[in-house]
Design a protein around this motif. Sequence first.
Motif, PDB file in Angstrom:
ATOM      1  N   GLY A  62       8.929  54.822 -33.385  1.00 47.32           N
ATOM      2  CA  GLY A  62       9.354  56.105 -33.742  1.00 47.32           C
ATOM      3  C   GLY A  62      11.078  56.591 -33.850  1.00 47.32           C
ATOM      4  N   TYR A  63      11.636  57.780 -33.463  1.00 49.73           N
ATOM      5  CA  TYR A  63      13.125  58.255 -33.211  1.00 49.73           C
ATOM      6  C   TYR A  63      13.955  57.569 -32.609  1.00 49.73           C
ATOM      7  CZ  TYR A  63      16.309  61.349 -34.082  1.00 49.73           C
ATOM      8  OH  TYR A  63      17.758  62.445 -34.248  1.00 49.73           O
ATOM      9  N   PHE A  64      13.489  56.720 -31.835  1.00 45.40           N
ATOM     10  CA  PHE A  64      14.584  56.086 -30.913  1.00 45.40           C
ATOM     11  C   PHE A  64      14.413  54.522 -30.437  1.00 45.40           C
ATOM     12  CE2 PHE A  64      13.509  59.957 -29.325  1.00 45.40           C
ATOM     13  CZ  PHE A  64      14.823  60.839 -29.085  1.00 45.40           C
ATOM     14  N   GLY A  65      13.163  53.641 -31.824  1.00 43.43           N
ATOM     15  CA  GLY A  65      13.792  52.568 -32.268  1.00 43.43           C
ATOM     16  C   GLY A  65      11.774  52.672 -32.347  1.00 43.43           C
ATOM     17  N   LYS A  66      12.077  50.873 -31.952  1.00 44.65           N
ATOM     18  CA  LYS A  66      10.637  50.216 -32.349  1.00 44.65           C
ATOM     19  C   LYS A  66       9.611  49.632 -31.064  1.00 44.65           C
ATOM     20  CE  LYS A  66      12.720  47.469 -35.793  1.00 44.65           C
ATOM     21  NZ  LYS A  66      14.615  47.720 -35.131  1.00 44.65           N
ATOM     22  N   ASN A  67       8.643  48.619 -31.398  1.00 42.39           N
ATOM     23  CA  ASN A  67       7.973  47.368 -30.379  1.00 42.39           C
ATOM     24  C   ASN A  67       8.406  46.614 -31.167  1.00 42.39           C
ATOM     25  OD1 ASN A  67       6.193  47.793 -33.002  1.00 42.39           O
ATOM     26  ND2 ASN A  67       5.308  46.589 -31.823  1.00 42.39           N
ATOM     27  N   TYR A  81      -6.847  45.028 -29.356  1.00 41.25           N
ATOM     28  CA  TYR A  81      -6.201  45.995 -29.952  1.00 41.25           C
ATOM     29  C   TYR A  81      -5.882  45.987 -28.662  1.00 41.25           C
ATOM     30  CZ  TYR A  81      -4.513  50.415 -31.060  1.00 41.25           C
ATOM     31  OH  TYR A  81      -4.272  50.722 -32.006  1.00 41.25           O
ATOM     32  N   ARG A  82      -6.304  45.845 -27.851  1.00 37.46           N
ATOM     33  CA  ARG A  82      -5.468  46.921 -26.249  1.00 37.46           C
ATOM     34  C   ARG A  82      -4.648  45.799 -25.680  1.00 37.46           C
ATOM     35  NH1 ARG A  82     -10.546  47.577 -24.315  1.00 37.46           N
ATOM     36  NH2 ARG A  82     -10.924  46.289 -22.920  1.00 37.46           N
ATOM     37  N   ASN A  83      -5.164  44.509 -25.829  1.00 34.99           N
ATOM     38  CA  ASN A  83      -3.708  43.682 -25.203  1.00 34.99           C
ATOM     39  C   ASN A  83      -2.826  43.455 -26.256  1.00 34.99           C
ATOM     40  OD1 ASN A  83      -6.091  42.456 -23.366  1.00 34.99           O
ATOM     41  ND2 ASN A  83      -6.880  40.768 -24.835  1.00 34.99           N
ATOM     42  N   LEU A  84      -2.995  44.298 -27.191  1.00 31.55           N
ATOM     43  CA  LEU A  84      -1.789  43.545 -28.595  1.00 31.55           C
ATOM     44  C   LEU A  84      -0.743  45.720 -27.624  1.00 31.55           C
ATOM     45  CD1 LEU A  84      -2.918  43.773 -31.789  1.00 31.55           C
ATOM     46  CD2 LEU A  84      -0.759  42.576 -31.103  1.00 31.55           C
ATOM     47  N   LEU A  85      -1.080  46.285 -26.608  1.00 26.66           N
ATOM     48  CA  LEU A  85      -0.801  47.583 -26.590  1.00 26.66           C
ATOM     49  C   LEU A  85      -0.605  47.325 -24.876  1.00 26.66           C
ATOM     50  CD1 LEU A  85      -3.800  50.439 -27.215  1.00 26.66           C
ATOM     51  CD2 LEU A  85      -1.485  49.991 -27.940  1.00 26.66           C
ATOM     52  N   ASN A  86      -1.066  46.968 -24.611  1.00 24.83           N
ATOM     53  CA  ASN A  86      -0.178  46.465 -23.068  1.00 24.83           C
ATOM     54  C   ASN A  86       1.037  45.032 -23.402  1.00 24.83           C
ATOM     55  OD1 ASN A  86      -2.312  47.260 -20.657  1.00 24.83           O
ATOM     56  ND2 ASN A  86      -3.579  46.086 -21.431  1.00 24.83           N
ATOM     57  N   SER A  87       0.796  44.286 -24.819  1.00 24.51           N
ATOM     58  CA  SER A  87       1.984  43.110 -24.918  1.00 24.51           C
ATOM     59  C   SER A  87       2.721  43.925 -24.960  1.00 24.51           C
ATOM     60  CB  SER A  87       1.243  42.465 -25.184  1.00 24.51           C
ATOM     61  OG  SER A  87       0.438  41.170 -24.811  1.00 24.51           O
ATOM     62  N   HIS A  88       2.688  45.142 -26.040  1.00 15.94           N
ATOM     63  CA  HIS A  88       4.053  45.205 -27.013  1.00 15.94           C
ATOM     64  C   HIS A  88       4.349  47.000 -26.835  1.00 15.94           C
ATOM     65  CE1 HIS A  88       4.425  41.459 -28.906  1.00 15.94           C
ATOM     66  NE2 HIS A  88       3.231  41.497 -29.474  1.00 15.94           N
ATOM     67  N   LEU A  89       3.524  47.879 -26.165  1.00 18.26           N
ATOM     68  CA  LEU A  89       3.850  49.230 -26.110  1.00 18.26           C
ATOM     69  C   LEU A  89       5.252  49.305 -24.926  1.00 18.26           C
ATOM     70  CD1 LEU A  89       3.274  51.635 -28.302  1.00 18.26           C
ATOM     71  CD2 LEU A  89       0.906  52.238 -26.630  1.00 18.26           C
ATOM     72  N   ASN A  90       4.638  49.116 -24.287  1.00 16.51           N
ATOM     73  CA  ASN A  90       6.215  49.243 -23.617  1.00 16.51           C
ATOM     74  C   ASN A  90       7.308  49.514 -24.399  1.00 16.51           C
ATOM     75  OD1 ASN A  90       6.853  48.786 -20.462  1.00 16.51           O
ATOM     76  ND2 ASN A  90       7.358  47.054 -20.565  1.00 16.51           N
ATOM     77  N   ASP A  91       7.523  47.818 -24.908  1.00 17.92           N
ATOM     78  CA  ASP A  91       8.991  48.447 -25.891  1.00 17.92           C
ATOM     79  C   ASP A  91       9.393  49.504 -26.226  1.00 17.92           C
ATOM     80  OD1 ASP A  91       8.759  45.421 -25.849  1.00 17.92           O
ATOM     81  OD2 ASP A  91       8.526  45.165 -27.417  1.00 17.92           O
ATOM     82  N   ILE A  92       8.113  50.121 -26.670  1.00 22.41           N
ATOM     83  CA  ILE A  92       8.786  51.191 -27.091  1.00 22.41           C
ATOM     84  C   ILE A  92       9.043  52.320 -25.824  1.00 22.41           C
ATOM     85  CG2 ILE A  92       7.323  53.342 -28.113  1.00 22.41           C
ATOM     86  CD1 ILE A  92       7.839  52.203 -30.036  1.00 22.41           C
ATOM     87  N   SER A  93       8.166  52.746 -24.622  1.00 25.34           N
ATOM     88  CA  SER A  93       8.296  53.454 -24.113  1.00 25.34           C
ATOM     89  C   SER A  93       9.511  53.078 -23.809  1.00 25.34           C
ATOM     90  CB  SER A  93       6.697  53.095 -21.906  1.00 25.34           C
ATOM     91  OG  SER A  93       7.319  53.939 -21.587  1.00 25.34           O
ATOM     92  N   GLN A  94      10.078  52.382 -23.057  1.00 23.85           N
ATOM     93  CA  GLN A  94      11.770  52.378 -22.999  1.00 23.85           C
ATOM     94  C   GLN A  94      12.847  52.466 -23.774  1.00 23.85           C
ATOM     95  OE1 GLN A  94      11.889  47.955 -22.236  1.00 23.85           O
ATOM     96  NE2 GLN A  94      10.704  47.809 -20.307  1.00 23.85           N
ATOM     97  N   LYS A  95      12.808  52.628 -25.089  1.00 24.09           N
ATOM     98  CA  LYS A  95      13.142  52.619 -25.873  1.00 24.09           C
ATOM     99  C   LYS A  95      13.263  54.433 -26.223  1.00 24.09           C
ATOM    100  CE  LYS A  95      13.514  49.742 -28.957  1.00 24.09           C
ATOM    101  NZ  LYS A  95      13.079  48.195 -28.486  1.00 24.09           N
ATOM    102  N   PHE A  96      11.802  55.104 -25.743  1.00 25.02           N
ATOM    103  CA  PHE A  96      12.282  56.502 -24.991  1.00 25.02           C
ATOM    104  C   PHE A  96      12.530  56.816 -24.046  1.00 25.02           C
ATOM    105  CE2 PHE A  96       9.667  56.618 -28.794  1.00 25.02           C
ATOM    106  CZ  PHE A  96       9.551  57.369 -29.634  1.00 25.02           C
ATOM    107  N   GLY A  97      13.518  56.362 -23.037  1.00 25.57           N
ATOM    108  CA  GLY A  97      13.775  56.840 -22.101  1.00 25.57           C
ATOM    109  C   GLY A  97      12.567  56.926 -21.187  1.00 25.57           C
ATOM    110  N   ASN A  98      10.956  55.754 -21.050  1.00 26.12           N
ATOM    111  CA  ASN A  98      10.188  56.159 -20.533  1.00 26.12           C
ATOM    112  C   ASN A  98       9.636  57.540 -20.095  1.00 26.12           C
ATOM    113  OD1 ASN A  98       9.649  53.594 -19.341  1.00 26.12           O
ATOM    114  ND2 ASN A  98      11.396  53.662 -18.435  1.00 26.12           N
ATOM    115  N   THR A  99      10.132  58.895 -21.332  1.00 25.43           N
ATOM    116  CA  THR A  99       9.560  59.740 -20.836  1.00 25.43           C
ATOM    117  C   THR A  99       8.513  59.502 -21.775  1.00 25.43           C
ATOM    118  OG1 THR A  99      11.438  60.498 -22.815  1.00 25.43           O
ATOM    119  CG2 THR A  99      11.186  61.225 -20.818  1.00 25.43           C
TER     120      THR A  99
END
Length: 204
Positions: A62-67, A81-99
Amino acid sequence: MGQGPHDLEKKWQKIVWSDEKKFNLDGPDGFNYYWHDIRKEKIFSKRRAMGGGGVMIWGAFGYFGKNSIGFITTKLNAEGYRNLLNSHLNDISQKFGNTNFIFQQDNAPIHRAKSNISWFTSKKIKLLEWPALSPDLNPIENVWGILARRVYAEGKQYSNVDELKKAIVHVWENISLADLRKHSESMPNRIFEVIQNGGKKTKY
């Protein structure tokens, strides 16, 4: 009142783009398959006669980073697919400032499985409505292009999967935020071109 350009720009900054992609030992995604990037020439790669295998990866940015890159080791199903999301999508959330961000995925059955839609709901992640057969609208295709050009620079081929994985991770981690933002910001022009071309292929 209508939305101004600045408001629309900020909305695109909330989108996280995602996709899966195959990388072979000898080139990206098979024989004579080209990867292109905005304002760059096509680059072709040829597969060696005996093949050699490869890896499937999942990524998002995204605009603020990548996973971190997710490697898919078996045929992907809804649970995988859900396991991938659980393992890697949190990286994005942190880069978006958890917003709150809006997540883009295509309409593959495993993506749209009820269990996965429920997962997004439980995480309070809003999904972007996405049309069928629309690769020109997804800027991650251009990010894959950056990745492929650098992984296979100067005709580079790999002798084994571990070597290829290391190269993919190294290049992915070094794709700059400026590159990510450039492609995220290309959305208004992409949409305009798709409309102008009546849904046919664009320069993207």
